[in-house]
Design an enzyme around this catalytic site. Structure first.
Site: not given
Ligand code: COS
Length: 384
Positions: A127, A157, A336, A340, A363, A366
């Site tokens: 979002e 999206i 590179q 050109g 997704e 980095s």
């Molecule tokens: N597979 C299964 N479960 C997962 C998981 C995974 N890959 N990653 C996290 N979880 C679970 C955790 O185990 C936790 O479970 P419990 O609540 O049972 O303990 C829960 O999800 C929350 O996990 P966590 O606390 O690690 O989440 P955060 O809010 O700290 O977020 C990040 C972690 C930042 C890594 C996550 O929000 C992320 O990947 N952000 C990037 C999103 C992204 O890629 N956006 C672009 C989309 S383009 S389509």
């Protein structure tokens, strides 16, 4: 881990390589220039099983293992990352997520339509204010009798304006944070569902990117994917597959950059000899070889973990981080080598450069991949 591909994997690789060279690569420049969505290519990919690679045959998929999935994705990514992005969303973010979380009825209904290409799917997580902080969803889902009513909007999206099915993440209870999130399978023809194409992208110009607007979109209880509260995990498991597919596509960009640079360095004459004879050019080519092969091996390693049915978050983040950065580097240095000429779309390397750039952003940036890897290593969270 066995580094050799099996006879079957090699046969699929040959098929994908031939298809990419014959059907995808020749029109890539023109589609990029005209921002034309690759409908015809998708129609030809479906009968080959490429739209449902790792989905079991009983749901209309090809039943490939994850290594074969990477091999095919690499070949498509080498030819055209716009096609590869469309495919990654369709297969990895949508179909595999339904396979993992869906009821038998949801799988039987949606997967054959997706694998045959009758439906394209999109993944509605991001979002305007929920990118890296994916749990911070403003889109809401409210229960009304046997229905859910969804309101909100989604940004960036892929497949957003061409999809028939949208996997939407929404908040059911603002007080609960990520444990209030839920995932829904929303048919895009549902009243109140609108999309708006987003233009002006640096790369991936023939892929579709849209904003989604959901205004009182009413879906039945059966549209819920998983349980209420599972939405965050649905999204994260989807990204574990999506990032794998991005990594494989980036290996394709690395290989494409290397192939184009090798040919050019052997043919281009300067100071009376092929430029590939110059040590500084050889250094660039050697670095590309090392990065391409490292990215491929890291991707295969993540596929090996997936083939065992294990959670691959760590290995997938390592592969996605490394391969996307390597793709940017290889495409940049390929320009590179071409001098050109590399700056013009007479050669594919400037498109590789523009297309690679988003892979370190979408997704999960980095930086997000590094924080995931860091948490696995240190046992300490960078997020509260
Ligand atoms: N597979 C299964 N479960 C997962 C998981 C995974 N890959 N990653 C996290 N979880 C679970 C955790 O185990 C936790 O479970 P419990 O609540 O049972 O303990 C829960 O999800 C929350 O996990 P966590 O606390 O690690 O989440 P955060 O809010 O700290 O977020 C990040 C972690 C930042 C890594 C996550 O929000 C992320 O990947 N952000 C990037 C999103 C992204 O890629 N956006 C672009 C989309 S383009 S389509």
């Amino acid at each position: 881990m066995n580094f050799d591909l099996t006879e079957e994997q090699l046969a699929v690789q040959r098929l994908a390589r031939d298809f990419a060279d014959r059907e995808i690569a020749p029109g890539a420049r023109e589609r990029d220039r005209s921002e034309q969505f690759p409908w015809e290519i998708l129609a030809k990919m479906a009968p080959l099983g490429f739209l449902g690679e790792p989905v079991p045959e009983k749901y209309g998929g090809a039943g490939f293992d994850y290594l074969t999935h990477a091999v095919v994705t690499e070949e498509i990514g080498r030819a055209d990352s716009s096609v590869r992005t469309t495919l990654s969303v369709q297969v990895s973010l949508v179909a595999l997520t339904i396979l993992r979380w869906g009821t038998e009825e949801q799988k039987r209904h949606c997967l054959p339509l997706l694998c045959s290409g009758q439906w394209l799917g999109c993944f509605g997580l991001t979002e305007a204010n929920a990118g890296s902080d994916a749990a911070n969803q403003s889109t809401t889902a409210r229960r009304e009798g046997r229905s859910w009513v969804i309101n909100g909007s989604k940004m960036w999206i892929s497949n957003g304006s061409v999809a028939k099915l949208a996997l939407i993440i929404a908040q059911t209870d603002k007080t609960k944070g990520h444990t209030g999130l839920a995932a829904f399978l929303v048919e895009t023809g549902t009243p109140g569902f609108k999309s708006r194409v987003m233009k002006g992208k640096m790369g991936l110009r023939s892929s579709d990117t849209a904003e989604l607007i959901l205004e009182d979109v009413r879906v039945p209880a059966e549209a819920l994917l998983g349980q209420v509260g599972d939405g965050f995990k649905v999204a994260m498991t989807a990204l574990d597959n999506g990032r794998y597919s991005v990594a494989a596509g980036c290996v394709g960009i690395c290989q494409g950059s290397l192939d184009a640079s090798t040919k050019y360095a052997q043919e281009r004459i300067a100071f009376g000899r092929p430029i590939g004879q110059f040590q500084l050019v050889q250094e660039l080519i050697a670095e590309m070889v090392v990065k391409t092969e490292s990215a491929r091996l890291l991707t295969y390693r993540a596929g090996h973990v997936k083939n065992q049915g294990l959670r691959s978050t760590r290995e997938t983040s390592i592969a996605k981080y490394y391969a996307s950065e390597a793709a940017c580097w290889c495409a940049d240095q390929a320009i590179q080598v071409h001098g050109g000429y590399g700056y013009s779309d007479e050669f594919p390397v400037e498109r590789y450069y523009r297309d690679a750039r988003v892979a370190t952003l979408y997704e999960g940036t980095s930086q997000i991949q590094k924080l995931i890897i860091g948490e696995f290593q240190l046992g300490l969270r960078a997020f509260t």
